[in-house]
Design an enzyme around this catalytic site. Structure first.
Site, PDB file in Angstrom:
ATOM      1  N   LYS A 103      -5.904  -4.021 -34.327  1.00  0.00           N
ATOM      2  CA  LYS A 103      -4.616  -3.981 -35.043  1.00  0.00           C
ATOM      3  C   LYS A 103      -4.795  -4.204 -36.533  1.00  0.00           C
ATOM      4  CE  LYS A 103      -1.431  -4.280 -31.380  1.00  0.00           C
ATOM      5  NZ  LYS A 103      -0.251  -4.724 -30.701  1.00  0.00           N
ATOM      6  N   LYS A 129      -5.956   3.843 -25.184  1.00  0.00           N
ATOM      7  CA  LYS A 129      -4.906   3.480 -24.220  1.00  0.00           C
ATOM      8  C   LYS A 129      -3.525   3.980 -24.632  1.00  0.00           C
ATOM      9  CE  LYS A 129      -2.934  -0.915 -25.418  1.00  0.00           C
ATOM     10  NZ  LYS A 129      -1.943  -1.793 -25.001  1.00  0.00           N
ATOM     11  N   LYS A 151       3.062   1.996 -26.695  1.00  0.00           N
ATOM     12  CA  LYS A 151       4.436   2.325 -27.052  1.00  0.00           C
ATOM     13  C   LYS A 151       4.607   2.493 -28.553  1.00  0.00           C
ATOM     14  CE  LYS A 151       5.986  -2.180 -25.444  1.00  0.00           C
ATOM     15  NZ  LYS A 151       5.373  -3.245 -26.230  1.00  0.00           N
TER      16      LYS A 151
HETATM   17  P1  ATP Z   1       2.121  -2.163 -28.607  1.00  0.00           P
HETATM   18  O1  ATP Z   1       1.914  -0.689 -28.561  1.00  0.00           O
HETATM   19  O2  ATP Z   1       3.385  -2.570 -29.296  1.00  0.00           O
HETATM   20  O3  ATP Z   1       0.934  -2.949 -29.062  1.00  0.00           O
HETATM   21  P2  ATP Z   1       1.768  -2.211 -25.765  1.00  0.00           P
HETATM   22  O4  ATP Z   1       2.307  -0.931 -25.278  1.00  0.00           O
HETATM   23  O5  ATP Z   1       0.307  -2.407 -25.806  1.00  0.00           O
HETATM   24  O6  ATP Z   1       2.406  -2.617 -27.156  1.00  0.00           O
HETATM   25  P3  ATP Z   1       2.506  -4.864 -24.838  1.00  0.00           P
HETATM   26  O7  ATP Z   1       3.920  -5.340 -25.003  1.00  0.00           O
HETATM   27  O8  ATP Z   1       1.528  -5.412 -25.793  1.00  0.00           O
HETATM   28  O9  ATP Z   1       2.455  -3.284 -24.853  1.00  0.00           O
HETATM   29  O10 ATP Z   1       2.006  -5.113 -23.367  1.00  0.00           O
HETATM   30  C1  ATP Z   1       2.813  -5.385 -22.262  1.00  0.00           C
HETATM   31  C2  ATP Z   1       2.000  -5.334 -20.987  1.00  0.00           C
HETATM   32  O11 ATP Z   1       1.659  -4.000 -20.645  1.00  0.00           O
HETATM   33  C3  ATP Z   1       0.676  -6.106 -21.032  1.00  0.00           C
HETATM   34  O12 ATP Z   1       0.502  -6.765 -19.787  1.00  0.00           O
HETATM   35  C4  ATP Z   1      -0.353  -5.025 -21.195  1.00  0.00           C
HETATM   36  O13 ATP Z   1      -1.602  -5.394 -20.666  1.00  0.00           O
HETATM   37  C5  ATP Z   1       0.273  -3.880 -20.423  1.00  0.00           C
HETATM   38  N1  ATP Z   1      -0.177  -2.583 -20.922  1.00  0.00           N
HETATM   39  C6  ATP Z   1       0.006  -2.107 -22.182  1.00  0.00           C
HETATM   40  N2  ATP Z   1      -0.487  -0.870 -22.313  1.00  0.00           N
HETATM   41  C7  ATP Z   1      -1.014  -0.541 -21.104  1.00  0.00           C
HETATM   42  C8  ATP Z   1      -1.682   0.629 -20.603  1.00  0.00           C
HETATM   43  N3  ATP Z   1      -1.901   1.678 -21.364  1.00  0.00           N
HETATM   44  N4  ATP Z   1      -2.075   0.637 -19.310  1.00  0.00           N
HETATM   45  C9  ATP Z   1      -1.855  -0.425 -18.528  1.00  0.00           C
HETATM   46  N5  ATP Z   1      -1.234  -1.557 -18.939  1.00  0.00           N
HETATM   47  C10 ATP Z   1      -0.810  -1.620 -20.209  1.00  0.00           C
END
Ligand code: ATP
Ligand code: LTN
Length: 330
Positions: free
Chosen positions: A114, A196, A199
């Site tokens: 990040k 990965k 969002k």
């Molecule tokens: P951001 O894009 O804002 O960093 P994010 O999509 O990574 O956010 P978080 O709110 O940080 O989402 O994560 C919420 C949950 O979803 C966590 O338990 C994380 O491990 C899971 N998660 C996030 N992205 C993935 C993915 N691509 N596959 C599986 N699990 C995920």
């Protein structure tokens, strides 16, 4: 009667949840509600590490709460609350940060990644983010933390901090274990299957949002980046795109990778992508309907938060009191 084990988890209100968030974490949150004593949090303080507008954050917090409930989190069974409504999270963070080493935080891959992406705003909050996460988990004496694969390292540092504290002051904190699904723990981007699904990706085609219309979902799957050998076979190294679609399909239908390979033997990628898109759209449809209803019931959502804050505060204050007493602050 034996006491149920405690579960804790949270997500940041940084946007609409993706299929990755759902398959990697949310589905487990829902499934574990009967067997465990669950506490689910909208981690609004965590989301401050990225610049935002106040009005936008206000909306996203309520929307994320509605998404939790629409996915099947039942406030009658589980405690659902807003992180900033429970002051103990910020208070314990300070204490724990005095038991966390710079060197440990420096090794966090999420921080490195990040910081690399937002070079204009590498703030101290981004660096100490895992300490706030440790405070979240430890305040509730959590046994298990359902998360996606990317959060494994944050769980490890949480365990290290808790053990270090317990080593000095006795058994204050329960040592938590991560709970990561076998399939779906790391859903990849549809456009760059080496990274990965996230969002906050700028490319809308890279992720499936929980609220995407069925046509949009199908279109995004049709455009998903794949290789050119036209065989549906699982191989993360040489066929990351197809392997990702197979994981998604397996995760939503419960079919094994072998079954999927057989099902699409001799068929092209076009058929396969269409089938995956339809299966995902079907899975998300009831969630979307419930979400729309919930967003018109603001009073209900506020009631959920009020009750959640009371319940969460009670548990958190008990742990914080114990900590303060141990370290000589009472
Ligand atoms: P951001 O894009 O804002 O960093 P994010 O999509 O990574 O956010 P978080 O709110 O940080 O989402 O994560 C919420 C949950 O979803 C966590 O338990 C994380 O491990 C899971 N998660 C996030 N992205 C993935 C993915 N691509 N596959 C599986 N699990 C995920
Ligand atoms: N850092 C997590 C979100 C998070 C969390 C938690 C997850 C904050 N506090 C406590 C589990 C338990 C992420 O997914 N980015």
């Amino acid at each position: 009667m034996t006491e149920k084990k405690r579960i804790f988890s949270g997500m940041q209100p940084t946007g609409i949840l993706t299929l990755g968030n759902y398959l990697g974490a949310m589905r487990n949150w829902v499934a574990l509600q009967d067997e465990y004593d669950c506490v689910y949090c909208v981690v609004d303080l965590h989301s401050l590490t990225v610049r935002h507008e106040a009005a936008e954050l206000r909306k996203r917090r309520m929307s994320l709460l509605a998404q939790y409930i629409a996915c099947g989190i039942d406030p009658e069974k589980s405690i659902v609350f807003m992180q900033s409504h429970v002051p103990a999270h910020a208070e314990l963070t300070w204490v724990l940060s005095c038991y966390t080493y710079m060197g440990e935080l420096n090794r966090m891959t999420q921080f490195k990644e990040k910081a690399g992406r937002h070079q204009d705003n590498i703030n101290a909050g981004l660096f100490t983010y895992p300490v706030l996460m440790a405070a979240d988990i430890l305040l509730y004496q959590s046994d298990l933390v359902p998360v996606g694969d990317d959060q494994k390292q944050h769980l490890e540092i949480t365990r290290d901090i808790a053990k270090r504290f317990n080593g000095v002051y006795g058994d204050v904190f329960t040592i938590p274990d991560p709970y990561i699904p076998k399939v779906g723990a790391r859903i990849m981007s549809l456009q760059e299957p080496e990274s990965k699904m996230s969002k906050s990706d700028e490319n809308q085609n890279a992720f499936i949002s929980l609220l995407d219309a069925p046509e949009t979902i199908i279109r995004k799957f049709k455009r998903a980046v794949t290789d050119s050998d036209a065989v549906v076979r699982y191989d993360e190294k040489t066929k990351p795109g197809i392997s990702n679609l197979m994981s998604i399909y397996s995760s939503v239908t419960g079919k094994s990778l072998e079954q999927i390979q057989q099902e699409f033997e001799g068929k092209g990628y076009g058929d396969f992508k269409m089938t995956v898109g339809e299966a995902v759209a079907e899975t998300l449809k009831p969630i979307q309907e419930r979400y729309q209803e919930l967003m018109t019931s603001k009073d209900y959502l506020r009631d959920v938060l009020k009750k959640g804050a009371e319940d969460a505060n009670r548990i958190a204050a008990r742990t914080l009191g114990k900590v303060y007493k141990k370290i000589g602050l009472v």
